[in-house]
Design an enzyme around this catalytic site. Structure first.
Site, PDB file in Angstrom:
ATOM      1  N   SER A   1     -25.662  41.223   2.721  1.00 45.67           N
ATOM      2  CA  SER A   1     -27.083  41.521   2.604  1.00 45.67           C
ATOM      3  C   SER A   1     -27.215  42.726   1.684  1.00 45.67           C
ATOM      4  CB  SER A   1     -27.679  41.809   3.986  1.00 45.67           C
ATOM      5  OG  SER A   1     -29.065  42.006   3.902  1.00 45.67           O
TER       6      SER A   1
ATOM      7  N   GLY B   1     -23.572  45.628  11.477  1.00 47.26           N
ATOM      8  CA  GLY B   1     -22.707  44.528  11.895  1.00 47.26           C
ATOM      9  C   GLY B   1     -23.421  43.236  12.208  1.00 47.26           C
TER      10      GLY B   1
ATOM     11  N   ILE C   1     -18.325  49.370  -2.091  1.00 44.97           N
ATOM     12  CA  ILE C   1     -17.996  48.135  -2.802  1.00 44.97           C
ATOM     13  C   ILE C   1     -17.586  48.414  -4.242  1.00 44.97           C
ATOM     14  CG2 ILE C   1     -18.993  45.952  -3.653  1.00 44.97           C
ATOM     15  CD1 ILE C   1     -20.638  45.881  -1.066  1.00 44.97           C
TER      16      ILE C   1
ATOM     17  N   CYS D   1     -31.994  45.939  -0.614  1.00 43.11           N
ATOM     18  CA  CYS D   1     -33.212  45.198  -0.950  1.00 43.11           C
ATOM     19  C   CYS D   1     -34.199  46.020  -1.781  1.00 43.11           C
ATOM     20  CB  CYS D   1     -33.897  44.714   0.330  1.00 43.11           C
ATOM     21  SG  CYS D   1     -34.469  46.057   1.402  1.00 43.11           S
TER      22      CYS D   1
END
Length: 388
Positions: free
Chosen positions: A78, A17, A59, A81
């Site tokens: 974000s 969050g 998603i 990565c």
């Protein structure tokens, strides 16, 4: 001018969050209209702090119709990565973990009314990726203006290095309150001067000292943050980028920290590659998700006992043979320990009201924090993005 209507935030890859926290810390009017996250530990932390606002959602399951119905003002995200890091082999768009991001870009290409703003954070290295090229192509086709950055919390006066890629984008005819560049910028584009009285003229809205655009909300944020941690220290003037306080304000003052002391086998094997700091240090290395469970490159450790000199201990250690038991006895005098999860969260600028639930282990806490964002940096960028 700041927005008068609440920002409708779609928080993707929401993790624990961090983007939600940044929006709350910004003081901007907002509502989180959707969150997408599948990591169960991250969801537990999110729900602990924001009850009933985050459910497990992938998603890849987000449809064009759903995106139209959500109709966000801003997407804050974000993405994973690992496809862009050395540890992740840099497989970029060929990495399966990039699939959801490519799916999102496809939706943004098609949605009739794209979000007015986008704020994206990722690791340094994303700026040279194919995924970034696809993102920029989408922004160009959908009539956005944007700016890319490589920034660290040290530039805002936080003694913790965490270099990250950031992108701010908004749809035309909206513009930014600073001049855009087609190059990735390595500095904040607005005034970071500490003393307000030196600041601004009403005609140019620029700082009289540094010449950069002045944003009142950003200045208030930085002043409030630093004044809460080290009151009375902001009389020095200069820039927040030059104002690096010691780690003392970020550390736990409790004495019951023995469980965080490094084990003898860690001291014996890794003592020469540890990044060691103490309460007077004005820096610390970036904390990763492997902190306290892997040693090299995962974050700094603290010399808890400052009554002995680090240099003298290490000088004596180097004079001993590798199997000499006295070596461990010397290293033990330093009382080297890991930062606690709460200290890591503090250095990542999570506010005191944000809590890590006791139901998760320290290993889980370090992992989700290592995957999260620096709150002060993102909050600052959100204020810059929202300014019209």
């Amino acid at each position: 001018m700041t927005p008068t209507r609440p920002l409708r935030i779609l928080e993707l890859y929401s993790g624990i969050g961090g983007m939600h926290v940044s929006a709350k810390e910004s003081g901007l009017p907002f509502e989180v209209v959707g969150t997408y996250e599948i990591n169960t530990t991250a969801l537990e932390v999110y729900q602990h702090n924001f009850p009933k606002t985050c459910k497990p959602r992938n998603i890849m399951g987000l449809s064009l119709e759903e995106l139209k119905d959500i109709n966000p003002t801003i997407i804050m995200m974000s993405p994973p990565c690992q496809p862009f890091t050395r540890q992740g082999l840099k497989r970029d768009v060929e990495d399966a973990r990039t699939s959801s991001f490519l799916h999102l870009l496809g939706l943004l290409e098609e949605v009739p009314q794209p979000p007015h703003m986008i704020l994206l954070e990722n690791v340094a290295g994303f700026e040279t990726s194919q995924a970034r090229e696809k993102l920029i192509s989408m922004l160009s086709r959908r009539n956005y203006v944007w700016q890319e950055f490589l920034l660290s919390p040290t530039q805002l006066g936080v003694p913790n290095s965490r270099l990250r890629y950031y992108l701010l984008a908004k749809q035309k005819p909206a513009s930014f309150c600073f001049n855009l560049s087609n190059k990735v910028q390595n500095e904040f584009p607005l005034c970071l001067c500490v003393k307000e009285e030196e600041m601004v003229t009403n005609t140019t809205r620029s700082c009289l000292h540094c010449g950069r655009p002045f944003l009142k909300s950003l200045h208030c944020l930085l002043h409030r943050f630093h004044n809460a941690l080290h009151p009375g220290c902001l009389h020095v003037g200069g820039s927040y980028s030059e104002f690096l306080p010691s780690l003392a304000s970020y550390l736990n003052v409790e004495n019951n920290l023995e469980s965080y002391f490094l084990k003898d086998k860690i001291l014996n094997k890794y003592h020469m590659i540890l990044d060691i700091v103490d309460s007077d240090s004005q820096r610390s290395c970036c904390f990763t998700k492997g902190y306290a469970y892997y040693v090299e490159g995962t974050g700094s450790v603290i010399q808890h006992n400052t009554k002995v000199k680090l240099s003298e201990i290490y000088s004596k250690v180097q004079e001993l043979d590798a199997d000499n038991p006295h070596k461990i006895q010397l290293l033990q005098q330093l009382q080297l320990r890991y930062f606690t999860p709460e200290e890591v969260a503090q250095l990542m600028c999570f506010p005191n009201w944000f809590k890590l639930p006791e139901s998760i282990t320290n290993k889980q806490k370090y992992k989700v924090l290592g995957n999260s964002i620096n709150i002060l940096v993102v909050t600052s960028l959100l204020l810059i993005l929202a300014e019209s």
